[in-house]
Scaffold this active site. Structure first.
Site, PDB file in Angstrom:
ATOM      1  N   HIS A  95       0.848  -1.198   0.000  1.00  0.00           N
ATOM      2  CA  HIS A  95       0.000   0.000   0.000  1.00  0.00           C
ATOM      3  C   HIS A  95       0.881   1.245   0.000  1.00  0.00           C
ATOM      4  O   HIS A  95       1.977   1.238   0.579  1.00  0.00           O
ATOM      5  CB  HIS A  95      -0.900   0.034   1.232  1.00  0.00           C
ATOM      6  CG  HIS A  95      -1.730  -1.202   1.378  1.00  0.00           C
ATOM      7  ND1 HIS A  95      -2.708  -1.551   0.474  1.00  0.00           N
ATOM      8  CD2 HIS A  95      -1.697  -2.187   2.305  1.00  0.00           C
ATOM      9  CE1 HIS A  95      -3.251  -2.695   0.860  1.00  0.00           C
ATOM     10  NE2 HIS A  95      -2.659  -3.107   1.962  1.00  0.00           N
ATOM     11  N   GLU A 113      -1.905  -0.519   8.121  1.00  0.00           N
ATOM     12  CA  GLU A 113      -2.878  -1.483   8.624  1.00  0.00           C
ATOM     13  C   GLU A 113      -2.227  -2.378   9.669  1.00  0.00           C
ATOM     14  O   GLU A 113      -0.995  -2.445   9.759  1.00  0.00           O
ATOM     15  CB  GLU A 113      -3.446  -2.333   7.480  1.00  0.00           C
ATOM     16  CG  GLU A 113      -2.418  -3.236   6.815  1.00  0.00           C
ATOM     17  CD  GLU A 113      -2.954  -3.898   5.531  1.00  0.00           C
ATOM     18  OE1 GLU A 113      -3.692  -3.232   4.778  1.00  0.00           O
ATOM     19  OE2 GLU A 113      -2.627  -5.064   5.299  1.00  0.00           O
ATOM     20  N   HIS A 170       3.306  -7.547   1.637  1.00  0.00           N
ATOM     21  CA  HIS A 170       2.602  -8.452   2.548  1.00  0.00           C
ATOM     22  C   HIS A 170       1.517  -9.251   1.840  1.00  0.00           C
ATOM     23  O   HIS A 170       1.069  -8.876   0.754  1.00  0.00           O
ATOM     24  CB  HIS A 170       1.975  -7.672   3.704  1.00  0.00           C
ATOM     25  CG  HIS A 170       0.930  -6.685   3.276  1.00  0.00           C
ATOM     26  ND1 HIS A 170       1.252  -5.433   2.818  1.00  0.00           N
ATOM     27  CD2 HIS A 170      -0.408  -6.775   3.212  1.00  0.00           C
ATOM     28  CE1 HIS A 170       0.147  -4.800   2.512  1.00  0.00           C
ATOM     29  NE2 HIS A 170      -0.887  -5.578   2.731  1.00  0.00           N
ATOM     30  N   ARG A 190      -1.201  -4.562  -6.370  1.00  0.00           N
ATOM     31  CA  ARG A 190      -0.953  -5.998  -6.443  1.00  0.00           C
ATOM     32  C   ARG A 190       0.371  -6.258  -7.139  1.00  0.00           C
ATOM     33  O   ARG A 190       0.587  -5.818  -8.258  1.00  0.00           O
ATOM     34  CB  ARG A 190      -2.064  -6.668  -7.241  1.00  0.00           C
ATOM     35  CG  ARG A 190      -3.080  -7.321  -6.379  1.00  0.00           C
ATOM     36  CD  ARG A 190      -4.157  -7.999  -7.219  1.00  0.00           C
ATOM     37  NE  ARG A 190      -5.427  -7.502  -6.746  1.00  0.00           N
ATOM     38  CZ  ARG A 190      -6.296  -6.810  -7.458  1.00  0.00           C
ATOM     39  NH1 ARG A 190      -6.064  -6.559  -8.722  1.00  0.00           N
ATOM     40  NH2 ARG A 190      -7.394  -6.394  -6.919  1.00  0.00           N
TER      41      ARG A 190
HETATM   42 ZN    ZN Z   1      -2.968  -4.965   2.757  1.00  0.00          ZN
END
Ligand code: ZN
Length: 309
Positions: A95, A113, A170, A190
C-alpha cells in the site's frame, strides 16, 4: 449517551469462503472474504443500526454530527475495521503512504494497517517483507517473476499481532481469519496474484506502483505489546502509531472506564456482555462516541479496540 451499533457490509472476493459465516456472520454471502465492521469509506459505508441515527450511514454521521467524534479535524472518518476470512491466498501486495496516494489516487489516504490473528489453520503462515537488498534487486525479482524467492513468510498462530506500514510487502494466506484495523483507504497495489482468474480474467497487477512503494531493504516494525491488569479487564496495547492505537480488552465481570478519546471503535471477538445499555456479542461492532463519557462493560468477552490520538 451515544453508542453507535454498526451494520456490517460483506465483500465477496476470489479468495473468500465460509470462515466469516463460521465466525459469527450467518448472513454473510458465499465467498465473502471481508466483513467491513466499522467503515465510512465510499466502497462500503456502514449503516447505523440503533438509536437516533438508525438508517444513516457512518459517513453521514461523521459529516453532520462531528460532535459525536470529538469534533475531529480529519476530512473523513479516519479508520476502517474489517474481519477478513481467507480461504485462499490473497494477492501479494503493498500500500502507498499518504503522500503517494494523495498524488496518484485522487487524494485518497495511504494505508497503514494491522492484524490481530483470530484463528488459523495448523501450520498457517503470512507474508511480511522480502529479501531484496535494494530497489534494483527488487525490480529484478519482480520482472523475472521470482516471487517465491522474493517473499518472506512467517508462521502464525491465533493471538499474534502484526503492523504493516505503507511500503511493506505483505499477503494474508489461505486458512487465516483476522481482524484488521487500518486507515480508511482502499488503495492496494498488487505485485503478484498467483496467475489466478477472477470472472475469467487475471486481476490487474500494479508493477510500477509496487516497485515505487516497496521499501528496500525490508525492516520489521518494532512492536512491543504491553499488558496491564485493571479491575475487570486485562488491557494489551499492541501498537500506538500516528494513525491509531489498537488494544485488546479482555473483560471478566465489570470494567468501568472514562472515555478520553474522540471515539472508540469496539469489535467483539469472543463472548458476550454489555456496553452501557447495549447488549453485545461476538461479531458485533460499535463506536463509543465522545458523547459517552463513562463506559461500563460487563460480561465475559474479548474486544479489539481502536482510537485515534
Ligand atoms: Zn494490505
Amino acid at each position: 449517551m451515544q453508542i453507535l451499533r454498526l451494520q456490517p457490509i460483506f465483500q465477496s472476493t476470489v479468495w473468500g469462503g465460509t470462515a466469516l459465516v463460521d465466525f459469527a456472520y450467518k448472513e454473510a454471502p458465499k465467498q465473502a472474504g471481508e466483513c467491513w465492521g466499522i467503515s465510512a469509506h465510499p466502497h462500503g459505508d456502514c449503516l447505523i443500526a440503533n438509536g437516533e441515527y438508525k438508517g444513516r450511514t457512518l459517513s453521514w454521521c461523521y459529516a453532520n454530527r462531528r460532535e459525536l467524534f470529538g469534533n475531529l479535524k480529519d476530512a473523513v472518518f479516519p479508520l476502517l475495521v474489517k474481519v477478513i476470512g481467507a480461504e485462499k491466498d490473497l494477492s501479494i501486495q503493498v500500500h502507498p503512504d499518504d503522500a503517494y496516494a494523495m498524488e496518484r489516487e485522487h487524494g485518497s489516504l495511504g494505508k497503514t494497517e494491522c492484524w490481530y490473528i483470530l484463528d488459523c489453520k495448523k501450520d498457517a503462515s503470512i507474508v511480511i517483507g522480502h529479501h531484496a537488498r535494494n530497489k534494483k534487486e527488487l525490480q529484478e525479482y519482480i520482472e523475472e517473476g521470482r516471487f517465491r524467492e522474493l517473499i518472506r513468510e512467517l508462521p502464525i498462530q491465533p493471538g499474534d499481532f502484526f503492523h504493516i506500514e505503507p511500503g511493506c510487502l505483505h499477503a494474508i494466506k489461505g486458512g487465516t481469519l483476522l481482524l484488521e484495523t487500518q486507515q480508511s483507504s482502499d488503495v492496494t497495489y498488487r505485485v503478484y496474484d498467483y496467475d489466478r482468474l477472477s470472472n475469467g480474467k487475471k486481476r490487474t497487477l500494479h508493477t510500477k506502483e509496487s516497485i515505487d512503494c516497496i521499501c528496500t531493504p525490508h525492516v520489521d516494525y518494532p512492536l512491543q505489546p504491553e499488558t496491564i491488569g485493571l479491575s475487570g479487564a486485562m488491557i494489551t496495547t499492541y501498537v500506538s502509531c500516528p494513525y491509531f492505537t489498537v488494544q485488546k480488552w479482555s473483560i471478566e465481570g465489570e470494567f468501568w472506564t472514562h472515555n478520553c478519546h474522540p471515539f472508540i471503535n469496539v469489535s467483539v471477538i469472543e463472548g458476550a456482555g454489555t456496553c452501557n445499555e447495549e447488549e453485545i456479542k461476538k461479531g458485533d461492532h460499535l463506536i463509543i462516541t465522545s458523547q459517552t463519557e463513562s463506559v461500563l462493560l460487563t460480561g465475559s468477552m474479548v474486544l479489539i479496540v481502536s482510537f485515534v490520538r
